[in-house]
Design a protein around this motif. Structure first.
Motif, PDB file in Angstrom:
ATOM      1  N   VAL A  10       0.936  -1.113   0.169  1.00  0.00           N
ATOM      2  CA  VAL A  10       0.056  -0.010   0.070  1.00  0.00           C
ATOM      3  C   VAL A  10       0.739   1.253  -0.020  1.00  0.00           C
ATOM      4  O   VAL A  10       0.623   2.478  -0.581  1.00  0.00           O
ATOM      5  N   THR A  11       2.157   1.119   0.782  1.00  0.00           N
ATOM      6  CA  THR A  11       2.860   2.422   0.911  1.00  0.00           C
ATOM      7  C   THR A  11       3.734   2.466  -0.094  1.00  0.00           C
ATOM      8  O   THR A  11       4.761   3.312   0.136  1.00  0.00           O
ATOM      9  N   ASN A  26       5.822   3.593  -3.719  1.00  0.00           N
ATOM     10  CA  ASN A  26       5.894   4.713  -4.646  1.00  0.00           C
ATOM     11  C   ASN A  26       5.601   4.477  -5.905  1.00  0.00           C
ATOM     12  O   ASN A  26       5.819   5.427  -6.495  1.00  0.00           O
ATOM     13  N   TYR A  57      -8.974  -3.214   3.264  1.00  0.00           N
ATOM     14  CA  TYR A  57      -8.720  -2.053   4.411  1.00  0.00           C
ATOM     15  C   TYR A  57      -9.518  -1.925   5.476  1.00  0.00           C
ATOM     16  O   TYR A  57      -9.146  -1.760   6.615  1.00  0.00           O
ATOM     17  N   TYR A  86      -3.423   2.914   7.553  1.00  0.00           N
ATOM     18  CA  TYR A  86      -3.233   3.746   6.924  1.00  0.00           C
ATOM     19  C   TYR A  86      -4.361   4.617   6.438  1.00  0.00           C
ATOM     20  O   TYR A  86      -5.376   4.338   6.863  1.00  0.00           O
ATOM     21  N   SER A  87      -4.210   5.714   6.029  1.00  0.00           N
ATOM     22  CA  SER A  87      -5.337   6.769   5.954  1.00  0.00           C
ATOM     23  C   SER A  87      -6.146   6.309   4.443  1.00  0.00           C
ATOM     24  O   SER A  87      -5.996   5.760   3.589  1.00  0.00           O
ATOM     25  N   THR A 103      -4.853   7.452   1.369  1.00  0.00           N
ATOM     26  CA  THR A 103      -3.827   6.368   0.735  1.00  0.00           C
ATOM     27  C   THR A 103      -4.622   5.264   0.128  1.00  0.00           C
ATOM     28  O   THR A 103      -4.185   4.503  -0.962  1.00  0.00           O
ATOM     29  N   ILE A 160      -5.761   6.442  -3.293  1.00  0.00           N
ATOM     30  CA  ILE A 160      -4.327   6.537  -4.220  1.00  0.00           C
ATOM     31  C   ILE A 160      -4.084   4.963  -4.791  1.00  0.00           C
ATOM     32  O   ILE A 160      -3.831   5.097  -5.818  1.00  0.00           O
ATOM     33  N   LYS A 161      -4.071   3.962  -3.845  1.00  0.00           N
ATOM     34  CA  LYS A 161      -3.826   2.607  -4.135  1.00  0.00           C
ATOM     35  C   LYS A 161      -4.806   2.249  -5.022  1.00  0.00           C
ATOM     36  O   LYS A 161      -4.577   1.524  -5.906  1.00  0.00           O
ATOM     37  N   LYS A 205      -4.022   3.645  -8.449  1.00  0.00           N
ATOM     38  CA  LYS A 205      -2.830   3.130  -8.808  1.00  0.00           C
ATOM     39  C   LYS A 205      -3.325   1.648  -9.811  1.00  0.00           C
ATOM     40  O   LYS A 205      -2.600   1.256 -10.681  1.00  0.00           O
TER      41      LYS A 205
END
Length: 169
Positions: A26-27, A29, A118, A129-130, A133, A136-137, A140
């Motif tokens: 998840v985190t 880049n 999540y 995680y927020s 996030t 955004i995942k 992606k």
């Protein structure tokens, strides 16, 4: 069903290979998040020819393999893949099997998978995680998987026509 197993196995192996270069996290880049095994479940459903028991068995097996290979949360992906199988079969009765409909199904499945994962991991206090996030995942995930879905859709249609493999409409 053999065709379905082959497609899902190849997607699983591609997931494994790609994850060596693009870590599934998840985190991270990276701008791309592969979910090829899950996407293959969308592609293979029409080829299961309404054999829901066989299709859900494939979902369970690959959920187990996904848990063993990519995560250390045994049982989570088994349940999620089984749920995704039911969701795909429900969506199939509402949406057709053309490319645009499959992309819509893919987006819904990715959102379902990521949100449920999540919520469960947050509930278990396993990872924190927020929501940003998470969004955004999901974004992606949609980019790379749309490319993969389009490619595998065209390949499976070509192969099924060449090999006279029937699919439900």
């Amino acid at each position: 069903m053999i065709f379905c197993i082959i497609i899902t196995t190849l997607s699983f192996l591609l997931d494994s290979y790609i994850s060596m270069y693009i870590p599934i996290s998840v985190t991270n880049n990276n701008i791309l998040v592969p979910m090829f095994t899950i996407i293959s479940l969308i592609i293979i459903y029409p080829y299961s020819n309404n054999n829901i028991k066989g299709y859900l068995t494939i979902c369970l097996i690959f959920g187990l393999l996904y848990d063993i290979t990519f995560t250390n949360t045994l049982g989570l992906n088994i349940a999620l893949f089984f749920s995704i199988g039911y969701l795909i079969s429900s969506l199939d009765s509402v949406l057709s099997n053309n490319l645009l409909s499959l992309i819509i199904k893919m987006m819904l499945i990715i959102i379902f998978y990521d949100v449920i994962t999540y919520l469960i991991l947050l509930l278990l206090n396993y990872i924190d995680y927020s929501v940003l996030t998470l969004v955004i995942k999901i974004g992606k995930s949609i980019l790379l998987n749309t490319i993969y879905l389009t490619s595998i859709y065209l390949i499976t249609n070509l192969l099924s026509n060449k090999l006279n493999i029937k699919k439900s409409i």
